[in-house]
Design a protein around this motif. Structure first.
Motif, PDB file in Angstrom:
ATOM      1  N   GLY A  24       0.807  -1.214   0.000  1.00 37.02           N
ATOM      2  CA  GLY A  24       0.000   0.000   0.000  1.00 37.02           C
ATOM      3  C   GLY A  24       0.836   1.258   0.000  1.00 37.02           C
ATOM      4  O   GLY A  24       1.893   1.313  -0.628  1.00 37.02           O
ATOM      5  N   TRP A  25       0.376   2.256   0.714  1.00 40.26           N
ATOM      6  CA  TRP A  25       1.118   3.497   0.851  1.00 40.26           C
ATOM      7  C   TRP A  25       1.913   3.439   2.152  1.00 40.26           C
ATOM      8  O   TRP A  25       1.575   4.089   3.138  1.00 40.26           O
ATOM      9  N   ALA A  26       2.954   2.638   2.159  1.00 40.11           N
ATOM     10  CA  ALA A  26       3.817   2.548   3.342  1.00 40.11           C
ATOM     11  C   ALA A  26       4.564   3.869   3.499  1.00 40.11           C
ATOM     12  O   ALA A  26       5.071   4.420   2.527  1.00 40.11           O
ATOM     13  N   THR A  27       4.605   4.378   4.715  1.00 40.25           N
ATOM     14  CA  THR A  27       5.286   5.644   4.976  1.00 40.25           C
ATOM     15  C   THR A  27       6.537   5.476   5.816  1.00 40.25           C
ATOM     16  O   THR A  27       7.298   6.420   5.986  1.00 40.25           O
ATOM     17  N   GLY A  28       6.763   4.288   6.328  1.00 38.54           N
ATOM     18  CA  GLY A  28       7.954   4.040   7.124  1.00 38.54           C
ATOM     19  C   GLY A  28       8.044   2.584   7.529  1.00 38.54           C
ATOM     20  O   GLY A  28       7.027   1.912   7.697  1.00 38.54           O
ATOM     21  N   VAL A  29       9.269   2.098   7.657  1.00 34.41           N
ATOM     22  CA  VAL A  29       9.521   0.729   8.094  1.00 34.41           C
ATOM     23  C   VAL A  29      10.690   0.771   9.064  1.00 34.41           C
ATOM     24  O   VAL A  29      11.674   1.476   8.831  1.00 34.41           O
ATOM     25  N   ARG A  30      10.566   0.013  10.159  1.00 35.52           N
ATOM     26  CA  ARG A  30      11.644  -0.121  11.124  1.00 35.52           C
ATOM     27  C   ARG A  30      11.886  -1.598  11.376  1.00 35.52           C
ATOM     28  O   ARG A  30      10.931  -2.347  11.580  1.00 35.52           O
ATOM     29  N   PHE A  64       1.536   2.718   7.556  1.00 36.41           N
ATOM     30  CA  PHE A  64       0.806   2.820   6.294  1.00 36.41           C
ATOM     31  C   PHE A  64      -0.217   3.937   6.380  1.00 36.41           C
ATOM     32  O   PHE A  64      -0.829   4.136   7.424  1.00 36.41           O
ATOM     33  N   VAL A  65      -0.442   4.632   5.266  1.00 33.91           N
ATOM     34  CA  VAL A  65      -1.609   5.495   5.147  1.00 33.91           C
ATOM     35  C   VAL A  65      -2.775   4.565   4.827  1.00 33.91           C
ATOM     36  O   VAL A  65      -2.669   3.697   3.957  1.00 33.91           O
ATOM     37  N   ARG A  66      -3.863   4.712   5.554  1.00 37.32           N
ATOM     38  CA  ARG A  66      -5.026   3.841   5.353  1.00 37.32           C
ATOM     39  C   ARG A  66      -5.762   4.247   4.091  1.00 37.32           C
ATOM     40  O   ARG A  66      -6.207   5.384   3.949  1.00 37.32           O
ATOM     41  N   LYS A 112       5.555 -13.178  11.083  1.00 33.87           N
ATOM     42  CA  LYS A 112       4.232 -13.448  11.656  1.00 33.87           C
ATOM     43  C   LYS A 112       3.669 -12.145  12.194  1.00 33.87           C
ATOM     44  O   LYS A 112       4.377 -11.337  12.793  1.00 33.87           O
ATOM     45  N   CYS A 113       2.378 -11.926  11.986  1.00 34.58           N
ATOM     46  CA  CYS A 113       1.709 -10.714  12.452  1.00 34.58           C
ATOM     47  C   CYS A 113       1.628 -10.716  13.973  1.00 34.58           C
ATOM     48  O   CYS A 113       1.343 -11.746  14.578  1.00 34.58           O
ATOM     49  N   GLU A 114       1.857  -9.553  14.576  1.00 34.84           N
ATOM     50  CA  GLU A 114       1.790  -9.470  16.035  1.00 34.84           C
ATOM     51  C   GLU A 114       0.760  -8.458  16.531  1.00 34.84           C
ATOM     52  O   GLU A 114      -0.081  -8.779  17.361  1.00 34.84           O
ATOM     53  N   SER A 115       0.817  -7.230  16.053  1.00 32.89           N
ATOM     54  CA  SER A 115      -0.156  -6.231  16.506  1.00 32.89           C
ATOM     55  C   SER A 115      -0.338  -5.165  15.437  1.00 32.89           C
ATOM     56  O   SER A 115       0.498  -4.998  14.554  1.00 32.89           O
ATOM     57  N   ARG A 116      -1.455  -4.480  15.525  1.00 30.26           N
ATOM     58  CA  ARG A 116      -1.702  -3.343  14.640  1.00 30.26           C
ATOM     59  C   ARG A 116      -2.503  -2.312  15.409  1.00 30.26           C
ATOM     60  O   ARG A 116      -3.291  -2.643  16.306  1.00 30.26           O
ATOM     61  N   ASN A 117      -2.279  -1.059  15.068  1.00 31.66           N
ATOM     62  CA  ASN A 117      -3.045   0.026  15.675  1.00 31.66           C
ATOM     63  C   ASN A 117      -3.226   1.115  14.630  1.00 31.66           C
ATOM     64  O   ASN A 117      -2.531   1.138  13.617  1.00 31.66           O
ATOM     65  N   PHE A 118      -4.178   1.979  14.863  1.00 36.62           N
ATOM     66  CA  PHE A 118      -4.442   3.043  13.908  1.00 36.62           C
ATOM     67  C   PHE A 118      -4.557   4.373  14.627  1.00 36.62           C
ATOM     68  O   PHE A 118      -4.804   4.436  15.832  1.00 36.62           O
ATOM     69  N   THR A 119      -4.368   5.418  13.857  1.00 36.43           N
ATOM     70  CA  THR A 119      -4.521   6.781  14.343  1.00 36.43           C
ATOM     71  C   THR A 119      -5.297   7.571  13.294  1.00 36.43           C
ATOM     72  O   THR A 119      -4.991   7.487  12.109  1.00 36.43           O
ATOM     73  N   VAL A 120      -6.285   8.284  13.752  1.00 36.45           N
ATOM     74  CA  VAL A 120      -7.008   9.215  12.881  1.00 36.45           C
ATOM     75  C   VAL A 120      -7.403  10.397  13.748  1.00 36.45           C
ATOM     76  O   VAL A 120      -7.765  10.230  14.909  1.00 36.45           O
ATOM     77  N   ASP A 121      -7.258  11.579  13.189  1.00 32.04           N
ATOM     78  CA  ASP A 121      -7.720  12.761  13.905  1.00 32.04           C
ATOM     79  C   ASP A 121      -8.397  13.711  12.927  1.00 32.04           C
ATOM     80  O   ASP A 121      -8.447  13.453  11.727  1.00 32.04           O
ATOM     81  N   GLN A 123      -7.664  16.514  11.619  1.00 29.07           N
ATOM     82  CA  GLN A 123      -6.940  17.261  10.594  1.00 29.07           C
ATOM     83  C   GLN A 123      -5.890  16.441   9.856  1.00 29.07           C
ATOM     84  O   GLN A 123      -5.092  16.994   9.121  1.00 29.07           O
ATOM     85  N   GLY A 124      -5.878  15.117  10.048  1.00 29.10           N
ATOM     86  CA  GLY A 124      -4.822  14.347   9.415  1.00 29.10           C
ATOM     87  C   GLY A 124      -5.320  13.108   8.704  1.00 29.10           C
ATOM     88  O   GLY A 124      -6.500  12.765   8.736  1.00 29.10           O
ATOM     89  N   LEU A 125      -4.399  12.443   8.072  1.00 29.19           N
ATOM     90  CA  LEU A 125      -4.691  11.187   7.400  1.00 29.19           C
ATOM     91  C   LEU A 125      -4.760  10.059   8.421  1.00 29.19           C
ATOM     92  O   LEU A 125      -4.054  10.074   9.426  1.00 29.19           O
ATOM     93  N   MET A 126      -5.577   9.070   8.147  1.00 30.64           N
ATOM     94  CA  MET A 126      -5.610   7.887   8.989  1.00 30.64           C
ATOM     95  C   MET A 126      -4.376   7.049   8.669  1.00 30.64           C
ATOM     96  O   MET A 126      -4.051   6.806   7.505  1.00 30.64           O
ATOM     97  N   THR A 127      -3.670   6.639   9.701  1.00 34.46           N
ATOM     98  CA  THR A 127      -2.498   5.787   9.529  1.00 34.46           C
ATOM     99  C   THR A 127      -2.659   4.517  10.339  1.00 34.46           C
ATOM    100  O   THR A 127      -3.385   4.483  11.342  1.00 34.46           O
ATOM    101  N   VAL A 128      -1.992   3.473   9.873  1.00 31.20           N
ATOM    102  CA  VAL A 128      -1.988   2.183  10.546  1.00 31.20           C
ATOM    103  C   VAL A 128      -0.541   1.804  10.793  1.00 31.20           C
ATOM    104  O   VAL A 128       0.306   1.957   9.917  1.00 31.20           O
ATOM    105  N   ASN A 129      -0.256   1.327  12.014  1.00 29.76           N
ATOM    106  CA  ASN A 129       1.067   0.799  12.330  1.00 29.76           C
ATOM    107  C   ASN A 129       0.903  -0.686  12.617  1.00 29.76           C
ATOM    108  O   ASN A 129       0.048  -1.085  13.401  1.00 29.76           O
TER     109      ASN A 129
END
Length: 143
Positions: A24-30, A64-66, A112-121, A123-129
């Motif tokens: 997708g629209w990945a914005t960062g990877v660590r 990711f940008v959702r 293996k998938c472990e956790s995911r969370n999202f942020t939306v406010d 004035q901003g884009l919804m993001t998923v980590n």
């Protein structure tokens, strides 16, 4: 010589899962690789006799940008459904690819998938980590 080296930037990078799924629209990877060490401490000696490697762990986080209608599940990089689907979700491989140099920079295996969370406010884009556990991390040298 200054011209012999180039910094690797996010503008060159693409995150792929399974070699062909663009994340997708990945914005960062660590990524983190940790070698767990155990000290061998014995009676009668204030100093450790030895330090032994006992484990190696790898984790990866991706932001990711959702995109509407294109969740991590619809991209195929997060298990859908309940217990059966989560337990049976296969391990994945991810790569950080240099689109300019057409080379692999990092490869993360046994994800293996472990956790995911999202942020939306307001004035901003919804993001998923998303956080993943993995078995191996390789750089472009293969190690």
């Amino acid at each position: 010589m200054p011209g012999d080296y180039r910094a690797f930037s996010g503008a060159r990078a693409t995150l792929y899962f399974e070699g062909n799924i663009t994340a997708g629209w990945a914005t960062g990877v660590r990524g983190t690789e940790s070698i767990m060490l155990q000290r061998v401490d014995v009676l009668g000696n204030i100093y450790s006799e030895e330090i032994e490697a006992i484990s190696n762990t790898v984790t990866m986080n991706a932001d990711f940008v959702r995109i509407i209608g294109n969740s991590l599940q619809t991209m195929g990089i997060w298990p859908p459904g309940g217990t059966r689907e989560i337990v049976n979700f296969p391990e994945m491989t991810a790569t950080i690819w240099d689109e300019i140099g057409d080379t692999q920079i990092y490869k993360i295996e046994g994800i293996k998938c472990e956790s995911r969370n999202f942020t939306v406010d307001r004035q901003g884009l919804m993001t998923v980590n998303a956080t993943f556990q993995a078995r191996r991390l390789y750089d472009e040298t293969g190690g």
